[in-house]
Design a protein around this motif. Structure first.
Motif, PDB file in Angstrom:
ATOM      1  N   GLU A 149       5.098  -4.357   2.149  1.00  0.00           N
ATOM      2  CA  GLU A 149       5.798  -3.671   3.242  1.00  0.00           C
ATOM      3  C   GLU A 149       5.100  -3.924   4.568  1.00  0.00           C
ATOM      4  O   GLU A 149       5.757  -4.092   5.598  1.00  0.00           O
ATOM      5  N   LYS A 197       1.278   1.096   9.103  1.00  0.00           N
ATOM      6  CA  LYS A 197       0.785   1.734   7.887  1.00  0.00           C
ATOM      7  C   LYS A 197       1.956   1.923   6.934  1.00  0.00           C
ATOM      8  O   LYS A 197       2.945   2.569   7.274  1.00  0.00           O
ATOM      9  N   LYS A 198       1.863   1.334   5.765  1.00  0.00           N
ATOM     10  CA  LYS A 198       2.923   1.402   4.763  1.00  0.00           C
ATOM     11  C   LYS A 198       2.323   1.706   3.405  1.00  0.00           C
ATOM     12  O   LYS A 198       1.105   1.744   3.236  1.00  0.00           O
ATOM     13  N   LYS A 199       3.185   1.871   2.401  1.00  0.00           N
ATOM     14  CA  LYS A 199       2.730   2.197   1.052  1.00  0.00           C
ATOM     15  C   LYS A 199       2.206   0.992   0.295  1.00  0.00           C
ATOM     16  O   LYS A 199       1.364   1.129  -0.582  1.00  0.00           O
ATOM     17  N   SER A 200       2.716  -0.204   0.605  1.00  0.00           N
ATOM     18  CA  SER A 200       2.261  -1.400  -0.111  1.00  0.00           C
ATOM     19  C   SER A 200       1.966  -2.521   0.884  1.00  0.00           C
ATOM     20  O   SER A 200       2.430  -2.513   2.017  1.00  0.00           O
ATOM     21  N   THR A 247      -2.941  -1.730   3.120  1.00  0.00           N
ATOM     22  CA  THR A 247      -1.719  -0.991   3.437  1.00  0.00           C
ATOM     23  C   THR A 247      -1.678  -0.548   4.895  1.00  0.00           C
ATOM     24  O   THR A 247      -0.720   0.087   5.303  1.00  0.00           O
ATOM     25  N   GLU A 248      -2.701  -0.880   5.661  1.00  0.00           N
ATOM     26  CA  GLU A 248      -2.719  -0.516   7.080  1.00  0.00           C
ATOM     27  C   GLU A 248      -3.345  -1.656   7.870  1.00  0.00           C
ATOM     28  O   GLU A 248      -4.358  -2.219   7.464  1.00  0.00           O
ATOM     29  N   SER A 275      -5.403  -4.459  -1.991  1.00  0.00           N
ATOM     30  CA  SER A 275      -4.121  -4.208  -1.324  1.00  0.00           C
ATOM     31  C   SER A 275      -4.376  -3.532   0.027  1.00  0.00           C
ATOM     32  O   SER A 275      -4.846  -2.397   0.079  1.00  0.00           O
TER      33      SER A 275
END
Length: 69
Positions: free
Chosen positions: A44, A38-41, A28-29, A26
């Protein structure tokens, strides 16, 4: 980097994230041409990349076209 190159880089980034999701990784950035997302998932991040892509598309298209005959 020109607008078309930025759009292509965003498309490549989205494909890269999707391929890594298939492998269980995964991301996330992501950073493209000095713009970092930069997100949590990973989903996103993909949504934000699509928004950024749409901004570049809208920015590159002319607002009006004038024809002179």
């Amino acid at each position: 980097m020109e607008t078309k190159e930025k759009i292509q880089a965003i498309d490549n980034a989205i494909n890269n994230i999707l391929l890594n999701l298939e492998d269980g990784i995964s991301i996330t950035e992501y950073s493209i041409d000095g713009i970092t997302i930069k997100k949590k998932s990973a989903l996103e991040v993909i949504q934000e990349l699509k928004k950024l892509r749409q901004i570049f598309i809208n920015k590159s298209s002319p607002k009006a076209v004038q024809f002179i005959f």
